[in-house]
Design a protein around this motif. Sequence first.
Motif, mmCIF file in Angstrom:
data_model
loop_
_atom_site.group_PDB
_atom_site.id
_atom_site.type_symbol
_atom_site.label_atom_id
_atom_site.label_comp_id
_atom_site.label_asym_id
_atom_site.label_seq_id
_atom_site.Cartn_x
_atom_site.Cartn_y
_atom_site.Cartn_z
ATOM 1 N N CYS A 57 33.947 26.253 68.207
ATOM 2 C CA CYS A 57 33.845 24.929 68.837
ATOM 3 C C CYS A 57 35.194 24.285 69.125
ATOM 4 O O CYS A 57 35.960 24.802 69.916
ATOM 5 N N ASN A 58 35.513 23.189 68.454
ATOM 6 C CA ASN A 58 36.720 22.438 68.784
ATOM 7 C C ASN A 58 37.998 23.244 68.577
ATOM 8 O O ASN A 58 38.933 23.143 69.363
ATOM 9 N N SER A 59 38.055 24.035 67.530
ATOM 10 C CA SER A 59 39.250 24.847 67.283
ATOM 11 C C SER A 59 39.420 25.906 68.358
ATOM 12 O O SER A 59 40.532 26.171 68.830
ATOM 13 N N GLU A 60 38.315 26.508 68.771
ATOM 14 C CA GLU A 60 38.367 27.505 69.843
ATOM 15 C C GLU A 60 38.865 26.868 71.137
ATOM 16 O O GLU A 60 39.697 27.436 71.850
ATOM 17 N N LEU A 61 38.345 25.686 71.453
ATOM 18 C CA LEU A 61 38.801 24.977 72.645
ATOM 19 C C LEU A 61 40.274 24.609 72.537
ATOM 20 O O LEU A 61 41.025 24.711 73.517
ATOM 21 N N PHE A 62 40.712 24.210 71.346
ATOM 22 C CA PHE A 62 42.101 23.822 71.116
ATOM 23 C C PHE A 62 43.047 24.985 71.414
ATOM 24 O O PHE A 62 44.092 24.805 72.050
ATOM 25 N N VAL A 63 42.677 26.172 70.974
ATOM 26 C CA VAL A 63 43.486 27.369 71.239
ATOM 27 C C VAL A 63 43.477 27.693 72.732
ATOM 28 O O VAL A 63 44.520 27.993 73.335
ATOM 29 N N LYS A 64 42.303 27.619 73.337
ATOM 30 C CA LYS A 64 42.178 27.923 74.765
ATOM 31 C C LYS A 64 43.018 26.952 75.600
ATOM 32 O O LYS A 64 43.700 27.359 76.550
ATOM 33 N N GLN A 65 42.982 25.680 75.252
ATOM 34 C CA GLN A 65 43.790 24.692 75.967
ATOM 35 C C GLN A 65 45.273 25.011 75.840
ATOM 36 O O GLN A 65 46.033 24.897 76.815
ATOM 37 N N SER A 66 45.711 25.403 74.646
ATOM 38 C CA SER A 66 47.126 25.716 74.427
ATOM 39 C C SER A 66 47.560 26.917 75.256
ATOM 40 O O SER A 66 48.648 26.927 75.844
#
Length: 533
Positions: free
Chosen positions: A206-215
Motif C-alpha cells: 500500500c502506502n510504502s509501495e507507492l512511496f517507493v514507486k514515487q521515488s
Amino acid sequence: MQQNRATAQLSSSLQSSFTSRLLLLLTLLPLSLALLAFFLRWKGDAGLPDPITTAASTVSHWAPRGSRLQNREVFPGMESSPSPKAQHVSRHDCAKLLRSSSPSFPYYRDWKPDFNADLKPKICITTSTSAGLEQILPWMFYHKVIGVTTFFLFVEGKAASPDVSKVLESIPGVKVIYRTKELEEQQARSRIWNETWLSSYFYKPCNSELFVKQSLNMEMAIVMARDAGMDWILHLDTDELIHPAGAREYSLRQLLLDVPGNVDMVVFPNYESSVERDDIADPFSEVSLFKKNYDHLPKDTYFGMYKEATRGNPNYFLTYGNGKSIARIRDHLRPNGAHRWHNYMKTPVEIKLDEAAVLHYTYAKFSDLTSRRDRCGCKPTKEDVKRCFMLDFDRHAFIIASTATEEEMLNWYRAHVVWDNKDLKLKLLRKGILTRIYAPMVIIQGLRESGVFTSVIKSAQTTLSKEKFLESIDSSNSSRAIAPELDPSRKVGRSKEYQATVRKVLDIEAKSHEAAVPPLSPPGYHEHHLIDM
C-alpha cells in the motif's frame, strides 16, 4: 445723468437675468442626471443583460455544440463512475464565485501558451497518478496559469486508459510515462535499490509501495527535466495545488525568481482542505476553507486551539503535515521520498516559505473513503493497517470503509471530516487556524467556463504510441549503467564483484544517505507538553 441711470438699470437687469438662469441650470442639472440614472436602471431591469450575472451563460456560448460543459464536464472515462453523493454547483453559484470587475475569463478560450517562450525560471511538475481527466485537467491548467510549463505524468489505472492518455499526450509540455514492463525493468536497475535511504520502505504494501514507486519515478523525472532544460522540479499529487502567496503577483515563477541563487530547495508547508458539506463533487471548485500549517501559526495559537482544531481525530491534520519541496536542477540531485529532495554530493541549502503553501484536498469527497479502501488489499484490523498506512487517520478511515454500512460511513465522515459547526468555524477563523482561500477556485472556474478543458478534449486527435515513449526514455534512467537486470521484487543473485562495487559506492557516499522523509503528521499536543517539561 439720465443716460447713466438707464445704463445702470440695464446692467442690473442683465445681472439679475443671468443669476436666475444660472440658478435654474444648477437646479435642472442634478434633476436631469437623476432622471438619466433612473432611465438606465429601468432599462437594465427591463431586459438589458448584465455581463456579470451572465458569466455562467458563457459556457453554452464557448463550449462545443452538444457538450455538457457546466460546473463539471463529462470527461472521457467518467461515464461509468458517477458518484451517488455528487451534486453539481448551479450556474448561479458559478456566477457568484466569479462576481468581480471582470465577468469571466474569456481570454482563456482556446488558450495555448507559447512553450518556446524564454520564460525564466522554467518549472516542471512530476506526479504519479491514476486519476481521470476530471481531476488531472483542472490540476494541470491551474499550474500552467501560475507558471509551470512542463509535466511528467507517470500514469496507471484510469490515467493510462486510451481515452484519458490520448488527451494528455495531445497537450503541449506534457510527457506521459506508462508503467510498462520495460519501465519496471529499467527502474529495477536503479541505484536506489542498493542504497539505504529508502530501504525501510522496500517490500511493504500500500502506502510504502507507492512511496517507493514515487521515488523511482522522481529519479527518472530528474533526468527528463535536465534534458528539457528545466530550472526547478516539483513533485506534487493531483489532489494538491501550489498557492504562491507572498509573491508580487499570483505566480510560482515570480515566487521562485525572488529565491536567492544559493538556495537549492524550497519547502512549501501544506494547508489541509476543510470541507463544509458531505456532497462535494469537485473539490477544486467547491472548497475554499483550509486549515493552516503549524509552520504558519504562532506556537501558542497552534497548541492553545489544538483540541478544538482536531475535533477528536488522531492528529491536527487528517493526513500529512510536513509539506512538499521544490528543487533546483543541480548535478547529483536525487529524491528523498515523495516530500523532499536531496543531493548525493552535498547537504542542500533549504528554506521554508512564510506565506506560500501547498493546498492539500484530502478526503474532500465522501467517495475518497471507498476509493482508498479499494486501492489497498489489507485486512481491516489494527495490526494489518499498520503495515499498509503510515498515518493514523488513513488507518481509521480504511477500517471504517471496510466494515461499516453506507449510512455508518456517511455519519462517520460527517463527524470526522465535515466542518458544519458554524460557531467553531468562526472561532478558528478569528484565531487564524482556519483561512479562506479563493484564488484557485476562481482560476479553475474561469478555465472551466471558458471551455478550455472541453477544447483540449475535442482537439485530441492523435495518440502517441507506447513504443515512442520507450524510445524517448532510453537515456532517462540515471542509474541504467549501475547494475545488471534486477528483479524489483527480489534483491538476490548478484555477483560478489557487483556487491563489492556497491559497498564501495556506499562507503564513498555514506554521508549523503539521509533517510527518506515520509509523510509526517504535524506536531501533536503531547509533544508540546514534553517540550515544556
